[in-house]
Design a protein around this motif. Structure first.
Motif, PDB file in Angstrom:
ATOM      1  N   PHE A 594     -31.178  65.084  11.254  1.00 52.16           N
ATOM      2  CA  PHE A 594     -30.639  63.961  10.477  1.00 52.16           C
ATOM      3  C   PHE A 594     -30.305  62.790  11.404  1.00 52.16           C
ATOM      4  O   PHE A 594     -30.683  61.649  11.139  1.00 52.16           O
ATOM      5  CB  PHE A 594     -29.382  64.389   9.715  1.00 52.16           C
ATOM      6  CG  PHE A 594     -28.880  63.350   8.747  1.00 52.16           C
ATOM      7  CD1 PHE A 594     -29.224  63.418   7.404  1.00 52.16           C
ATOM      8  CD2 PHE A 594     -28.085  62.296   9.165  1.00 52.16           C
ATOM      9  CE1 PHE A 594     -28.778  62.456   6.499  1.00 52.16           C
ATOM     10  CE2 PHE A 594     -27.634  61.331   8.282  1.00 52.16           C
ATOM     11  CZ  PHE A 594     -27.981  61.417   6.943  1.00 52.16           C
ATOM     12  N   SER A 595     -29.614  63.072  12.501  1.00 53.12           N
ATOM     13  CA  SER A 595     -29.170  62.010  13.408  1.00 53.12           C
ATOM     14  C   SER A 595     -30.347  61.271  14.024  1.00 53.12           C
ATOM     15  O   SER A 595     -30.320  60.042  14.164  1.00 53.12           O
ATOM     16  CB  SER A 595     -28.285  62.601  14.509  1.00 53.12           C
ATOM     17  OG  SER A 595     -27.142  63.222  13.963  1.00 53.12           O
ATOM     18  N   LEU A 596     -31.383  62.000  14.418  1.00 52.60           N
ATOM     19  CA  LEU A 596     -32.531  61.374  15.069  1.00 52.60           C
ATOM     20  C   LEU A 596     -33.453  60.675  14.068  1.00 52.60           C
ATOM     21  O   LEU A 596     -33.822  59.514  14.251  1.00 52.60           O
ATOM     22  CB  LEU A 596     -33.322  62.423  15.855  1.00 52.60           C
ATOM     23  CG  LEU A 596     -32.648  62.977  17.105  1.00 52.60           C
ATOM     24  CD1 LEU A 596     -33.499  64.078  17.722  1.00 52.60           C
ATOM     25  CD2 LEU A 596     -32.419  61.873  18.134  1.00 52.60           C
ATOM     26  N   VAL A 597     -33.810  61.381  13.012  1.00 57.02           N
ATOM     27  CA  VAL A 597     -34.798  60.844  12.079  1.00 57.02           C
ATOM     28  C   VAL A 597     -34.239  59.665  11.291  1.00 57.02           C
ATOM     29  O   VAL A 597     -34.975  58.726  10.972  1.00 57.02           O
ATOM     30  CB  VAL A 597     -35.297  61.950  11.126  1.00 57.02           C
ATOM     31  CG1 VAL A 597     -36.204  61.366  10.044  1.00 57.02           C
ATOM     32  CG2 VAL A 597     -36.047  63.012  11.912  1.00 57.02           C
ATOM     33  N   PHE A 598     -32.965  59.685  10.994  1.00 54.22           N
ATOM     34  CA  PHE A 598     -32.378  58.572  10.251  1.00 54.22           C
ATOM     35  C   PHE A 598     -32.593  57.266  11.016  1.00 54.22           C
ATOM     36  O   PHE A 598     -32.948  56.240  10.447  1.00 54.22           O
ATOM     37  CB  PHE A 598     -30.881  58.808  10.018  1.00 54.22           C
ATOM     38  CG  PHE A 598     -30.349  58.112   8.800  1.00 54.22           C
ATOM     39  CD1 PHE A 598     -30.336  58.759   7.583  1.00 54.22           C
ATOM     40  CD2 PHE A 598     -29.868  56.822   8.871  1.00 54.22           C
ATOM     41  CE1 PHE A 598     -29.856  58.121   6.442  1.00 54.22           C
ATOM     42  CE2 PHE A 598     -29.393  56.178   7.745  1.00 54.22           C
ATOM     43  CZ  PHE A 598     -29.383  56.821   6.526  1.00 54.22           C
ATOM     44  N   GLY A 599     -32.397  57.331  12.343  1.00 58.80           N
ATOM     45  CA  GLY A 599     -32.623  56.139  13.158  1.00 58.80           C
ATOM     46  C   GLY A 599     -34.089  55.794  13.292  1.00 58.80           C
ATOM     47  O   GLY A 599     -34.479  54.624  13.197  1.00 58.80           O
ATOM     48  N   LEU A 600     -34.926  56.811  13.506  1.00 60.76           N
ATOM     49  CA  LEU A 600     -36.357  56.570  13.686  1.00 60.76           C
ATOM     50  C   LEU A 600     -36.982  55.958  12.437  1.00 60.76           C
ATOM     51  O   LEU A 600     -37.776  55.017  12.518  1.00 60.76           O
ATOM     52  CB  LEU A 600     -37.067  57.886  14.022  1.00 60.76           C
ATOM     53  CG  LEU A 600     -36.752  58.506  15.386  1.00 60.76           C
ATOM     54  CD1 LEU A 600     -37.369  59.894  15.489  1.00 60.76           C
ATOM     55  CD2 LEU A 600     -37.256  57.622  16.513  1.00 60.76           C
ATOM     56  N   SER A 601     -36.639  56.506  11.278  1.00 62.57           N
ATOM     57  CA  SER A 601     -37.248  56.017  10.045  1.00 62.57           C
ATOM     58  C   SER A 601     -36.802  54.593   9.726  1.00 62.57           C
ATOM     59  O   SER A 601     -37.529  53.832   9.077  1.00 62.57           O
ATOM     60  CB  SER A 601     -36.907  56.943   8.877  1.00 62.57           C
ATOM     61  OG  SER A 601     -35.515  57.014   8.690  1.00 62.57           O
TER      62      SER A 601
END
Length: 712
Positions: A594-601
């Motif tokens: 959640f923490s990584l993908v939220f920023g990436l997306s």
């Protein structure tokens, strides 16, 4: 950004020299990183850690334990092996199955090597012991061995992931750029990012304990981001090079694509910073490792890459192996128009697909990775599981209570309090038995035991038991439970004991307490973590687009997409589909993904919506701006997403289960984001909401004067 772009163009030779020196210098430290990593990172400061220290210092509990499995071995062979180990003089004590029948079961037996000194280098101990056990049917296992083997497996996994991911990434880059030179540059930036990142982490690891999972997760993030950033940068540079000379093209690219790169990095950094709120070592480690590689990926993309491009100049299009790029904008424009014709049907269909993925989430089983994190091919895992299945009860665990009172415990009033504690602890719903001086010495009451302790001869006979349970003012009480250490019942019980009022100072430890503290820390802080990510993202997007609806919509779609990702992971791993071994979901996975993908997306969201916003400000036509924004960005977003999916998805072919789950999780999340969300949901909702997309209360700046089409 203009000052930075001018500085980079003027200083490109110095920047190239700096990066060459940095890569060589950090490369020296980078090769040392694997040897500095230890432990799975599941550690937090609390009662468990305090009790562990007390058990080791006051009650001679071992700091480390190794186990040796004997299968189909004669007594003579077992004795010879243990004699050889004694000659090495490494272990503080050795428990032999020849002296303890509980350590033997038909043709299977095990020995225990205990190490009391916490400073003992277990890696060196393992290296010295293994040659002594080089016999079939004799296997070394135990926590330190499993940790060491996970480290080795992580190194192997990293090599395998690179061998799979990088060639496929190169193919995607060749399809995107068509030339060898342009396609190799992102890989060069990625390689430099990882080499220098590993070097920096090795320096950090000298003073900070880093988890072995860093070895996979840091390069997974670093490679994906650095290649992603370089792809965006080179794509814009090639566009600008058609309009102006190379120096001006680089300046323009830094001022445009450079801003997108910085924004993306900030979004991912917010996720990492929010993750560090959870005070468990592995989250702190990933936050440190992720921050290091993100910073280096940004620096590499904004300094090293433009310096290389300045030197290469128009040579960026040399060594072409594919025909010059065809303009794919018309095809994407037709696709966007198709979505605009049936927005409600497409939006509902997309939501239904995502919600189907959400369904399995209700069955998600979260566990702390243990022996099952190690690939089944490792002998240490097989040996540990054999010992566990043969000699340990699956539905039992032990908690350790440390009670402290002034004046000690061996006078009558102290013994009376000991009895009261025993009786109260025995009331626990899942308590099987409680060990104290009373249960060990068979004295019925405190009066009898106190009287006996006053007799010198009896006192001497009872001294081993006294030393086992007491140390000055401290009393150690083992409490045996009828349930597993990771069960809800065990965690509820030790939490209840920690929060209860006692007549004396009480601390609770043991594996049930360890699990309870880890779970509680994550569950108690996850809300704060998500709030930081969501609120920060909302504010950034609101400022960027001067809209309330756009940020709310982006956040909602991201949450639905990620929840669907978790559901698919549950179906894959807990269901054992597509050849995967059945496994519960690692406790760290939801937080990390959640923490990584939220920023990436959000990077793709901003890239897409920014172009839509530009067209909207020009035309005032929401439908047209949506179509043109999608048509002009879809190719680069798709290429960038494919790179991310390939780099992270390559870890699906690795053996360390938590890393496999994280890699697959990020790949699935990016796939859903780049397809169902970005290509279907975003444009259909943009069409349905119309001008409300750009609404911001109490602001006149977002009001756009629409062109009067009637005048045409």
């Amino acid at each position: 950004m203009k000052i930075l772009s001018n500085l980079i163009v003027r200083s490109h030779k110095w920047l190239l020299a700096f990066w060459v020196i940095a890569a060589i210098g950090m490369g020296y430290f980078a090769i040392q990183l694997p040897s500095l990593l230890e432990g799975d990172g599941f550690r937090t400061d609390g009662e468990y850690a305090e009790v562990e220290d007390i058990l080791q210092e006051d009650f001679q509990f071992p700091a480390s334990t190794l186990l040796i499995l004997f299968e189909d071995q004669s007594d003579q062979k077992i004795q010879e092996t243990l004699d050889d180990l004694k000659e090495l003089d490494l272990a503080s004590s050795i428990a032999s199955p020849l002296e303890n029948e509980e350590m033997r079961e038909e043709t299977i037996a095990y020995a225990s090597l205990q190490f009391e000194d916490e400073s003992t280098d277990m890696k060196e101990v393992i290296k010295e012991i293994r040659p002594t056990l080089a016999t079939e049917g004799i296997t070394l296992t135990g926590g330190p061995v499993i940790s060491e083997d996970i480290n080795k497996a992580s190194q192997t996994d990293l090599k395998n992931a690179e061998l799979i991911g990088l060639p496929v990434a190169l193919i995607i880059l060749l399809l995107a750029f068509g030339t060898v030179v342009a396609s190799l540059l992102p890989l060069i930036i990625g390689a430099v990012t990882i080499i220098t990142g590993f070097g920096v982490l090795a320096l950090i690891g000298e003073d900070t304990q880093l988890s072995i999972f860093i070895l996979n997760i840091a390069p997974m993030i670093g490679l994906a981001l650095s290649i992603d950033f370089a792809l965006l940068f080179i794509n814009r540079y090639r566009e600008e090079l058609l309009k102006q000379e190379k120096g001006d093209a680089i300046r323009t690219t830094i001022e445009t694509a450079g801003r997108s790169i910085l924004f993306s990095a900030v979004c991912v950094f917010i996720g990492l910073a929010a993750m560090s709120v959870i005070r468990v070592d592995i989250f702190m480690n990933i936050a440190i490792g992720g921050t290091v590689v993100i910073v280096l990926a940004v620096l590499g993309s904004l300094t090293l890459l433009p310096s290389l491009l300045y030197v290469i100049g128009s040579g960026i299009d040399k060594l072409r192996i594919l025909p010059a790029d065809k303009d794919t904008t018309p095809r994407w424009r037709e696709f966007a128009r198709g979505v605009m014709k049936h927005p409600a049907i497409i939006a509902i269909t997309a939501f239904i697909i995502l919600l189907i993925g959400v369904i399995p989430v209700t069955n998600m089983q979260l566990t702390i990775p243990t022996i099952n994190a190690l690939p089944e091919s490792y002998d240490s895992r097989a040996a540990f599981e054999t010992i566990d299945e043969t000699f340990m009860s699956e539905d039992e665990s032990t908690a350790y209570v440390i009670a402290e009172r002034e004046g000690g415990w061996l006078e009558q009033d102290g013994l009376e309090q000991m009895e009261e504690l025993q009786n109260r602890l025995e009331e626990g719903t899942v308590v099987d038995s409680v060990d104290t001086l009373f249960t060990t010495t068979d004295f019925d009451n405190p009066e009898q035991l106190a009287a006996s302790l006053e007799q010198t001869e009896v006192r001497q006979q009872l001294q081993p038991a006294i030393d086992q349970f007491t140390s000055d003012d401290r009393l150690m009480i083992p409490v045996h439970l009828t349930t597993r250490a990771n069960s809800t019942e065990a965690q509820d019980l030790v939490r209840e004991w920690s929060n209860a009022d006692w007549d004396v100072s009480m601390k609770v430890g043991g594996q049930p307490k360890f699990n309870q503290e880890i779970y509680d820390e994550i569950y108690d802080k996850i809300g704060v973590t998500l709030a930081i990510i969501i609120v920060s993202t909302f504010i950034i997007l609101m400022i960027a687009f001067r809209s309330i609806i756009i940020p709310l919509k982006a956040i909602l779609m991201n949450i639905i997409g990620l929840t669907s990702t978790f559901g698919i992971l549950v179906w894959l791993f807990q269901g054992g589909h597509f050849g995967l071994n059945e496994a519960d979901i690692a406790l760290i996975l939801p937080v990390i993904v959640f923490s990584l993908v939220f920023g990436l997306s959000m990077d793709y969201e901003v890239f897409l919506i920014s172009r839509m916003h530009e067209f909207y400000l020009e035309t005032g036509d929401n439908t047209k701006s949506t179509i043109e924004g999608l048509a002009n960005t879809s190719k680069i977003i798709t290429s960038a997403a494919l790179i991310m999916i390939v780099i992270t998805g390559a870890f699906a072919f690795t053996g360390v289960v938590p890393v496999k789950q994280i890699g697959i999780g990020i790949a699935i999340a990016i796939f859903l984001d780049a397809t169902i969300i970005r290509l279907l949901l975003v444009p259909s909702l943009m069409k349905l909401l119309g001008d409300w997309n750009w609404w911001l209360p109490f602001s006149k700046k977002n009001r756009v004067k629409k062109q009067s089409h009637s005048s045409h």
